[in-house]
Design a protein around this motif. Structure first.
Motif, PDB file in Angstrom:
ATOM      1  N   LEU A  98       5.759  19.039 -12.625  1.00  0.00           N
ATOM      2  CA  LEU A  98       6.957  19.685 -13.448  1.00  0.00           C
ATOM      3  C   LEU A  98       6.956  19.511 -14.809  1.00  0.00           C
ATOM      4  N   LEU A  99       6.324  18.629 -15.408  1.00  0.00           N
ATOM      5  CA  LEU A  99       5.971  18.569 -16.759  1.00  0.00           C
ATOM      6  C   LEU A  99       5.241  19.645 -17.393  1.00  0.00           C
ATOM      7  N   VAL A 100       4.228  20.053 -16.821  1.00  0.00           N
ATOM      8  CA  VAL A 100       3.342  21.166 -16.921  1.00  0.00           C
ATOM      9  C   VAL A 100       4.036  22.358 -16.554  1.00  0.00           C
ATOM     10  N   TYR A 101       4.827  22.536 -15.573  1.00  0.00           N
ATOM     11  CA  TYR A 101       5.564  23.903 -15.346  1.00  0.00           C
ATOM     12  C   TYR A 101       6.529  24.047 -16.494  1.00  0.00           C
ATOM     13  N   PHE A 102       7.363  23.044 -16.876  1.00  0.00           N
ATOM     14  CA  PHE A 102       8.501  23.324 -18.036  1.00  0.00           C
ATOM     15  C   PHE A 102       7.832  23.573 -19.489  1.00  0.00           C
ATOM     16  N   GLY A 103       6.687  22.958 -19.449  1.00  0.00           N
ATOM     17  CA  GLY A 103       6.102  22.983 -20.831  1.00  0.00           C
ATOM     18  C   GLY A 103       5.416  24.254 -20.910  1.00  0.00           C
ATOM     19  N   THR A 126       2.619  12.360  -9.664  1.00  0.00           N
ATOM     20  CA  THR A 126       1.839  13.879  -9.452  1.00  0.00           C
ATOM     21  C   THR A 126       3.119  14.765  -9.371  1.00  0.00           C
ATOM     22  N   ILE A 127       4.057  14.530  -9.071  1.00  0.00           N
ATOM     23  CA  ILE A 127       5.226  15.562  -9.038  1.00  0.00           C
ATOM     24  C   ILE A 127       5.789  15.726 -10.569  1.00  0.00           C
ATOM     25  N   LEU A 128       5.840  14.557 -11.082  1.00  0.00           N
ATOM     26  CA  LEU A 128       6.457  14.619 -12.380  1.00  0.00           C
ATOM     27  C   LEU A 128       5.433  15.084 -13.600  1.00  0.00           C
ATOM     28  N   MET A 173       0.871  -1.142  -0.001  1.00  0.00           N
ATOM     29  CA  MET A 173       0.091   0.027   0.051  1.00  0.00           C
ATOM     30  C   MET A 173       0.859   1.286  -0.016  1.00  0.00           C
ATOM     31  N   ALA A 174       1.697   1.126   0.855  1.00  0.00           N
ATOM     32  CA  ALA A 174       2.899   2.351   1.041  1.00  0.00           C
ATOM     33  C   ALA A 174       3.553   2.517  -0.533  1.00  0.00           C
ATOM     34  N   TYR A 175       3.735   1.465  -1.162  1.00  0.00           N
ATOM     35  CA  TYR A 175       4.514   1.537  -2.372  1.00  0.00           C
ATOM     36  C   TYR A 175       3.471   2.421  -3.559  1.00  0.00           C
ATOM     37  N   ALA A 176       2.238   2.125  -3.497  1.00  0.00           N
ATOM     38  CA  ALA A 176       1.361   2.545  -4.083  1.00  0.00           C
ATOM     39  C   ALA A 176       1.147   3.922  -4.144  1.00  0.00           C
ATOM     40  N   SER A 177       1.082   4.582  -2.856  1.00  0.00           N
ATOM     41  CA  SER A 177       1.028   5.889  -2.626  1.00  0.00           C
ATOM     42  C   SER A 177       2.392   6.832  -3.170  1.00  0.00           C
ATOM     43  N   PHE A 178       3.379   6.044  -2.729  1.00  0.00           N
ATOM     44  CA  PHE A 178       4.785   6.864  -3.215  1.00  0.00           C
ATOM     45  C   PHE A 178       4.694   6.805  -4.802  1.00  0.00           C
ATOM     46  N   MET A 179       4.228   5.744  -5.597  1.00  0.00           N
ATOM     47  CA  MET A 179       4.082   6.066  -6.837  1.00  0.00           C
ATOM     48  C   MET A 179       3.177   7.202  -7.492  1.00  0.00           C
ATOM     49  N   GLY A 180       2.171   7.098  -6.661  1.00  0.00           N
ATOM     50  CA  GLY A 180       1.134   8.126  -6.872  1.00  0.00           C
ATOM     51  C   GLY A 180       1.687   9.643  -6.910  1.00  0.00           C
ATOM     52  N   LEU A 181       2.392   9.736  -5.586  1.00  0.00           N
ATOM     53  CA  LEU A 181       3.092  10.977  -5.353  1.00  0.00           C
ATOM     54  C   LEU A 181       4.134  11.368  -6.529  1.00  0.00           C
ATOM     55  N   LEU A 182       4.838  10.006  -6.938  1.00  0.00           N
ATOM     56  CA  LEU A 182       5.839  10.353  -7.679  1.00  0.00           C
ATOM     57  C   LEU A 182       5.367  11.146  -9.136  1.00  0.00           C
TER      58      LEU A 182
END
Length: 84
Positions: free
Chosen positions: A17-22, A12-14, A1-10
């Motif tokens: 960042l993609l939207v910001y730099f785009g 979201t952050i990506l 479960m903690a692994y799924a939350s970490f992937m979701g957070l990652l």
């Protein structure tokens, strides 16, 4: 479960960042066009205000021109003399 939350957070952050730099790259390309458009609009508004100011300062000339135009529309006056 903690692994799924970490992937979701990652993800979201990506995405953030993609939207910001785009957006940063897009605005870098569009900035000259946007500035040109904005400056043309400001220039047009300033010219309109200048014309209004100039027209406001010369009301007598406009009245004279209107009178001359209205007199021309009326037509000619012909004075007939009586013959004895």
């Amino acid at each position: 479960m903690a692994y799924a939350s970490f992937m979701g957070l990652l993800k979201t952050i990506l995405i953030i960042l993609l939207v910001y730099f785009g957006l940063k790259i897009i605005f870098k390309w569009l900035k000259p066009f946007l500035l040109k458009y904005i400056l043309n609009k400001v220039n047009q508004k300033m010219q309109d205000q200048f014309k209004q100011q100039a027209d406001f300062n010369r009301p007598q000339q406009a009245k004279k021109e209107n009178l001359e135009k209205s007199e021309k529309k009326v037509g000619e006056y012909i004075d007939y003399e009586e013959i004895d």
